[in-house]
Design an enzyme around this catalytic site. Structure first.
Site, PDB file in Angstrom:
ATOM      1  N   GLY A   1       0.795  -1.214   0.000  1.00 58.01           N
ATOM      2  CA  GLY A   1       0.000   0.000   0.000  1.00 58.01           C
ATOM      3  C   GLY A   1       0.833   1.270   0.000  1.00 58.01           C
ATOM      4  O   GLY A   1       2.068   1.239   0.097  1.00 58.01           O
ATOM      5  N   HIS A   2       0.150   2.405  -0.099  1.00 52.94           N
ATOM      6  CA  HIS A   2       0.850   3.691  -0.176  1.00 52.94           C
ATOM      7  C   HIS A   2       1.576   4.030   1.117  1.00 52.94           C
ATOM      8  O   HIS A   2       1.128   3.743   2.214  1.00 52.94           O
ATOM      9  CB  HIS A   2      -0.104   4.825  -0.589  1.00 52.94           C
ATOM     10  N   ASN A   3       2.752   4.650   0.943  1.00 50.82           N
ATOM     11  CA  ASN A   3       3.598   5.105   2.052  1.00 50.82           C
ATOM     12  C   ASN A   3       4.110   3.982   2.947  1.00 50.82           C
ATOM     13  O   ASN A   3       4.556   4.226   4.072  1.00 50.82           O
ATOM     14  CB  ASN A   3       2.877   6.155   2.908  1.00 50.82           C
TER      15      ASN A   3
END
Length: 343
Positions: A242-244
């Site tokens: 997922g993001h970050n």
């Protein structure tokens, strides 16, 4: 690849037991090997194949003693698995060297893209404006390299891989078929009417050196900043990052694992298949997670093992698993006790 057993033995510091002049042309499994091929025996379970294999040469440990006469030449080494790994790398490099380094006439490379020396770009691949490709990198057919992407030296991108805008890939990386690096993170916010509105994902993905990413894996770009895959990480097929998210150096993750946004996984972790991580977690260095576990809380202490869903320490998980098998027995005993009390 054509090399005598004697010459190969010199390369790998092996002693030869048999004909040193036989010619080896490539590797194969012990069950399937034929004339000219080299195989190996490291696990005693497969020893019976040694006496029927058609291989020309077999790697074995220095201490191995065959139970009967064998036909292949034996190359005796200290560590069979390490030697096999090194040989396969040599074989792969030898085969790759036969492939001409060129840009296909069917590829689309923008004029301001920068290509290093000895770069190969396959048919129907796209290199967008501002992209930079390092020396000796191989981009196979139908790969998309987005605007301002940076790809390091000595990488291989297999067919169908996608590296989206502004993402960075280090040196000596392997990106397998249909990987997507830099797809949008899963960012939505409900408005006053309950309708989910998209949050722009304006960050990127930064991948360190020596990373391998398995087929079909997706790595989301950061909402802001970067999603980081650190040096030496190995990702299996069909993983969702997922993001970050941050994956620490030399961590390995098996297939079908999902890591929700902003979770930080430490260095030298080993994650089994089908593990699920909740978002915004911190996972300590050296953590081991058993397959099919669900991780919903921080793991602060390094070098610990966890399993189950929700995940708990390995010892507690094993105890719980053993007790769960006795639940039918406990239920019957409880029912008997209830009858006695109610009489």
């Amino acid at each position: 690849m054509q090399i005598s057993a004697a010459a190969l033995a010199k390369m790998i510091d092996a002693t030869v037991d048999g004909d040193p002049d036989v010619i080896i042309t490539g590797p194969a499994r012990i069950e399937e090997a034929g004339a000219g091929q080299i195989t190996f025996l490291a696990n005693p379970v497969y020893e019976h194949h040694l006496y029927t294999t058609k291989a020309t040469a077999v790697l074995v440990s220095r201490e191995f003693k065959p139970k009967t006469t064998i036909s292949p030449t034996l190359l005796r080494v200290d560590n069979v698995y390490e030697t096999v790994s090194g040989l396969l790398q040599v074989y792969e490099q030898t085969e790759a060297a036969k492939t001409p380094r060129q840009v296909s006439q069917h590829a689309s490379v923008e004029a301001d893209a920068v290509l290093g020396i000895n770069v190969r770009i396959g048919k129907f691949s796209v290199v967008s404006p501002g992209a930079r490709i390092g020396d000796s990198t191989v981009i196979l057919d139908q790969v998309f390299i987005g605007p301002n992407v940076q790809i390091g030296a000595d990488c291989v991108l297999y067919p169908g891989a996608r590296v989206m805008r502004d993402c960075v890939v280090g040196n000596n990386c392997i990106i397998h078929a249909n990987v997507v690096i830099g797809c949008d993170g899963f960012g939505f916010l409900p408005d006053t009417d309950g309708i989910y509105r998209k949050i722009p994902q304006v960050g990127n993905v930064v991948i360190g050196d020596e990373v391998e990413i398995g087929a079909g894996t997706t790595i989301d770009r950061a909402t802001m900043g970067s999603t980081h895959i650190r040096r030496g990480v190995k990702l299996d097929n069909l993983i969702q990052i997922g993001h970050n998210v941050e994956i620490g150096s030399n961590t390995v993750i098996a297939a079908q694992t999902g890591v929700a946004g902003s979770t930080k996984i430490g260095a030298n972790c080993r994650i089994g298949g089908q593990v699920g991580f909740a978002g915004h977690l911190t996972i300590a260095d050296g953590t081991n997670i058993e397959a099919q576990s669900g991780v919903a809380r921080h793991i602060r202490e390094p070098n610990q093992a966890f399993g189950g869903s929700p995940a708990s320490t390995y010892q507690n998980w094993i105890k719980s698993a053993l007790l769960s098998h006795r639940l039918p027995e406990f239920y019957k005993r409880l029912a008997k006790l209830e009858k006695m009390i109610l009489k």
